[in-house]
Design a protein around this motif. Structure first.
Motif, PDB file in Angstrom:
ATOM      1  N   ALA A  69     -69.188  48.631 -20.361  1.00 45.70           N
ATOM      2  CA  ALA A  69     -69.105  48.900 -21.794  1.00 45.70           C
ATOM      3  C   ALA A  69     -70.257  49.839 -22.157  1.00 45.70           C
ATOM      4  N   ILE A  70     -69.932  51.114 -22.346  1.00 40.19           N
ATOM      5  CA  ILE A  70     -70.939  52.144 -22.612  1.00 40.19           C
ATOM      6  C   ILE A  70     -70.719  52.708 -24.011  1.00 40.19           C
ATOM      7  N   VAL A  71     -71.775  52.705 -24.804  1.00 38.14           N
ATOM      8  CA  VAL A  71     -71.716  53.213 -26.175  1.00 38.14           C
ATOM      9  C   VAL A  71     -72.456  54.549 -26.253  1.00 38.14           C
ATOM     10  N   HIS A  72     -71.867  55.498 -26.964  1.00 34.71           N
ATOM     11  CA  HIS A  72     -72.575  56.737 -27.305  1.00 34.71           C
ATOM     12  C   HIS A  72     -72.728  56.779 -28.817  1.00 34.71           C
ATOM     13  N   ILE A  73     -73.974  56.897 -29.275  1.00 38.17           N
ATOM     14  CA  ILE A  73     -74.269  56.999 -30.708  1.00 38.17           C
ATOM     15  C   ILE A  73     -74.755  58.415 -30.996  1.00 38.17           C
ATOM     16  N   ASP A  74     -74.144  59.043 -31.979  1.00 37.97           N
ATOM     17  CA  ASP A  74     -74.510  60.410 -32.367  1.00 37.97           C
ATOM     18  C   ASP A  74     -74.816  60.414 -33.861  1.00 37.97           C
ATOM     19  N   MET A  75     -76.036  60.770 -34.214  1.00 32.30           N
ATOM     20  CA  MET A  75     -76.422  60.864 -35.616  1.00 32.30           C
ATOM     21  C   MET A  75     -75.787  62.120 -36.216  1.00 32.30           C
ATOM     22  N   ASN A  76     -74.997  61.962 -37.256  1.00 31.01           N
ATOM     23  CA  ASN A  76     -74.217  63.072 -37.806  1.00 31.01           C
ATOM     24  C   ASN A  76     -75.116  64.102 -38.500  1.00 31.01           C
ATOM     25  N   THR A  77     -74.967  65.377 -38.098  1.00 28.69           N
ATOM     26  CA  THR A  77     -75.761  66.488 -38.661  1.00 28.69           C
ATOM     27  C   THR A  77     -77.189  66.002 -38.955  1.00 28.69           C
ATOM     28  N   PHE A  78     -77.880  65.606 -37.918  1.00 19.44           N
ATOM     29  CA  PHE A  78     -79.120  64.836 -38.058  1.00 19.44           C
ATOM     30  C   PHE A  78     -80.158  65.533 -38.933  1.00 19.44           C
ATOM     31  N   PHE A  79     -80.452  66.797 -38.671  1.00 16.76           N
ATOM     32  CA  PHE A  79     -81.476  67.491 -39.460  1.00 16.76           C
ATOM     33  C   PHE A  79     -81.069  67.563 -40.928  1.00 16.76           C
ATOM     34  N   VAL A  80     -79.801  67.884 -41.163  1.00 15.72           N
ATOM     35  CA  VAL A  80     -79.292  67.969 -42.532  1.00 15.72           C
ATOM     36  C   VAL A  80     -79.396  66.608 -43.219  1.00 15.72           C
ATOM     37  N   SER A  81     -78.998  65.567 -42.518  1.00 10.82           N
ATOM     38  CA  SER A  81     -79.033  64.215 -43.094  1.00 10.82           C
ATOM     39  C   SER A  81     -80.463  63.789 -43.418  1.00 10.82           C
ATOM     40  N   CYS A  82     -81.411  64.166 -42.555  1.00  8.56           N
ATOM     41  CA  CYS A  82     -82.820  63.848 -42.820  1.00  8.56           C
ATOM     42  C   CYS A  82     -83.301  64.530 -44.099  1.00  8.56           C
ATOM     43  N   GLU A  83     -82.931  65.797 -44.285  1.00  5.28           N
ATOM     44  CA  GLU A  83     -83.337  66.527 -45.483  1.00  5.28           C
ATOM     45  C   GLU A  83     -82.687  65.925 -46.727  1.00  5.28           C
ATOM     46  N   ARG A  84     -81.434  65.533 -46.619  1.00  3.02           N
ATOM     47  CA  ARG A  84     -80.740  64.944 -47.765  1.00  3.02           C
ATOM     48  C   ARG A  84     -81.277  63.566 -48.090  1.00  3.02           C
ATOM     49  N   ARG A  85     -81.752  62.874 -47.082  1.00  6.10           N
ATOM     50  CA  ARG A  85     -82.375  61.568 -47.326  1.00  6.10           C
ATOM     51  C   ARG A  85     -83.610  61.725 -48.199  1.00  6.10           C
ATOM     52  N   THR A  86     -84.318  62.814 -48.010  1.00 13.34           N
ATOM     53  CA  THR A  86     -85.537  63.095 -48.776  1.00 13.34           C
ATOM     54  C   THR A  86     -85.219  63.677 -50.152  1.00 13.34           C
ATOM     55  N   ASN A  87     -84.156  64.494 -50.222  1.00 13.49           N
ATOM     56  CA  ASN A  87     -83.821  65.191 -51.464  1.00 13.49           C
ATOM     57  C   ASN A  87     -82.313  65.083 -51.710  1.00 13.49           C
ATOM     58  N   SER A  88     -81.912  64.194 -52.580  1.00  9.35           N
ATOM     59  CA  SER A  88     -80.492  63.942 -52.842  1.00  9.35           C
ATOM     60  C   SER A  88     -79.796  65.132 -53.504  1.00  9.35           C
ATOM     61  N   GLN A  89     -80.554  66.063 -54.066  1.00 15.89           N
ATOM     62  CA  GLN A  89     -79.950  67.242 -54.682  1.00 15.89           C
ATOM     63  C   GLN A  89     -79.280  68.153 -53.643  1.00 15.89           C
ATOM     64  N   LEU A  90     -79.576  67.914 -52.380  1.00 15.28           N
ATOM     65  CA  LEU A  90     -78.967  68.713 -51.309  1.00 15.28           C
ATOM     66  C   LEU A  90     -77.602  68.172 -50.906  1.00 15.28           C
ATOM     67  N   ASN A  91     -77.227  67.007 -51.426  1.00 16.64           N
ATOM     68  CA  ASN A  91     -75.935  66.408 -51.074  1.00 16.64           C
ATOM     69  C   ASN A  91     -74.780  67.283 -51.543  1.00 16.64           C
ATOM     70  N   GLY A  92     -73.783  67.438 -50.691  1.00 13.29           N
ATOM     71  CA  GLY A  92     -72.541  68.095 -51.079  1.00 13.29           C
ATOM     72  C   GLY A  92     -72.557  69.605 -51.095  1.00 13.29           C
ATOM     73  N   ILE A  93     -73.702  70.231 -50.778  1.00  9.15           N
ATOM     74  CA  ILE A  93     -73.769  71.692 -50.787  1.00  9.15           C
ATOM     75  C   ILE A  93     -73.852  72.216 -49.360  1.00  9.15           C
ATOM     76  N   PRO A  94     -73.404  73.456 -49.116  1.00  2.09           N
ATOM     77  CA  PRO A  94     -73.576  74.045 -47.782  1.00  2.09           C
ATOM     78  C   PRO A  94     -75.065  74.208 -47.475  1.00  2.09           C
ATOM     79  N   LEU A  95     -75.512  73.620 -46.392  1.00  3.26           N
ATOM     80  CA  LEU A  95     -76.934  73.604 -46.058  1.00  3.26           C
ATOM     81  C   LEU A  95     -77.123  74.058 -44.615  1.00  3.26           C
ATOM     82  N   ILE A  96     -78.058  74.979 -44.425  1.00  3.88           N
ATOM     83  CA  ILE A  96     -78.361  75.500 -43.086  1.00  3.88           C
ATOM     84  C   ILE A  96     -79.831  75.248 -42.788  1.00  3.88           C
ATOM     85  N   ILE A  97     -80.096  74.628 -41.646  1.00  2.00           N
ATOM     86  CA  ILE A  97     -81.473  74.438 -41.197  1.00  2.00           C
ATOM     87  C   ILE A  97     -81.759  75.526 -40.162  1.00  2.00           C
TER      88      ILE A  97
END
Length: 394
Positions: free
Chosen positions: A4-32
């Motif tokens: 039983a092998i699990v693979h966990i992938d954090m979705n758009t990790f850098f983008v999600s980290c930035e949105r966690r800090t600044n909710s105003q970035l939610n829902g907009i096209p964002l490029i890191i």
């Protein structure tokens, strides 16, 4: 017993980290990424709908999605949150492999007796999301290859469980490009003979694939048939990489010392990129003829780029070497390491610089470190009895 092998992938990790800090970035096209001539390190799903992809030149991404917001990126933030996720997983899972800054493999074989493997993984995923505020996708199957492919598909179909008797049924309709080891060149080669789906590839004679692709043909055939015996490697964080050079005769030749430093940095930076590390702390060490030893260090933004590290180490050396006595040894250490791919590091570099590093690294990997190097660094000869390569781990 079925693994039983699990693979966990954090979705758009850098983008999600930035949105966690600044909710105003939610829902907009964002490029890191960085700079008009830099490359895309990560992008949001909103930007991907316009065709933006990782490693794409920024100027091309902006033509595809001119309304996108570009952010430089904060590797210290990403590293800290990655560490938090790692601690949550390690506390609960028996065997964990951290494949990169934002993806993990877990071997939870046998846990179905107590909880049910999928239920256990779902609860772990909810814990990560609750404690970090970051989204993720996971897939559970019999090996690493199928689980990793599963997370790629799960981002459209939610989390997946792929038991052994359904593995081939799951793989067959997918493009051969979904297999992790298949790059663009291999895909084009297979496409020319009509192999575009995993089902077709799985039915090819293994010997024919070996003749076409070489030694990787057998491995590719196995993966197409859902076979992967690679174990989940327990995760241990490397603390530093370093190298020291002891001179056969003590020297006070500044130009020679700087040339040796350049060669040492070039070797270590290549090692960083090869093993997918980024460093945040640079240390220079010198030992005088009377055996007095001194060190000096400084912090840098996470990087694995030669030109940045060379400048930093050279400046440290000039500040440290003040006594003008002969030196018998010089050393360089990179510490504060985090996992990260090469593109992550080059937020402010041009695509031409990135292409140059990639070309040099390919030549070094294929023909050896000495195959191509800066002339100024040729005074440093790796793999000699005077070189001591240190690798410190937990």
């Amino acid at each position: 017993m079925e693994r039983a092998i699990v693979h966990i992938d954090m979705n758009t990790f850098f983008v999600s980290c930035e949105r966690r800090t600044n909710s105003q970035l939610n829902g907009i096209p964002l490029i890191i990424g960085g700079g008009e001539r830099g490359v895309v390190a990560s992008c949001s799903y909103e930007a991907r709908r316009f065709g933006v992809r990782s490693a794409m030149p920024i100027h091309m991404a902006m033509k595809l999605c001119p309304q996108a917001k570009i952010m430089k990126g904060d590797m210290e933030l990403y590293s800290r949150l990655s560490h938090d996720i790692t601690e949550i997983i390690q506390e609960k899972a028996p065997v964990v492999e951290k494949a990169s800054i934002d993806e993990f493999y877990l071997d939870i074989t046998g846990m179905d007796k107590f909880h049910g493997s999928y239920k256990w993984t779902s609860e772990l995923a909810q814990t990560i999301i609750k404690e970090t505020g970051l989204p993720l996708t996971f897939a559970l199957s019999i090996n690493k290859t199928v689980s990793k492919i599963g997370t790629g598909e799960g981002k459209q179909k939610q989390n997946l469980e792929i038991p052994e008797h359904l593995v081939q049924q799951f793989l067959n309709p997918l493009s051969v490009q979904k297999i992790p080891m298949v790059g663009e060149k291999t895909f084009q080669l297979l496409s020319r003979i009509g192999i575009r789906k995993i089902e077709t590839l799985s039915k090819m004679p293994c010997e024919v694939l070996q003749q076409m692709i070489g030694k990787n043909g057998s491995e590719l055939w196995k993966k197409a048939n859902g076979i992967d015996h690679n174990p989940v490697e327990p995760y241990t964080e490397r603390k530093s990489i370093s190298t020291e050079h002891t001179f056969q005769q003590d020297t006070i030749d500044i130009d020679r010392l700087k040339r040796v430093i350049l060669g040492m940095v070039e070797k270590l930076a290549f090692q960083l990129r090869s093993e997918q590390w980024l460093t945040s702390t640079v240390t220079i060490k010198i030992r005088y003829a009377n055996f007095d030893t001194e060190t000096k260090q400084c912090r840098v933004q996470y990087t694995s780029a030669d030109h940045i590290l060379t400048q930093t180490v050279t400046e440290l050396f000039e500040k440290l070497y003040q006594r003008r006595m002969r030196l018998r040894l010089i050393g360089v250490r990179f510490s504060g390491l985090v996992r990260g791919t090469y593109q992550i590091d080059l937020f402010q570099d041009t695509e031409e610089m990135l292409a140059l590093y990639q070309a040099m690294d390919r030549m070094k990997t294929r023909y050896g470190f000495d195959a191509v190097m800066r002339c100024a660094g040729a005074s440093f000869k790796p793999n000699t009895k005077n070189e001591i390569l240190k690798r410190k781990s937990d």
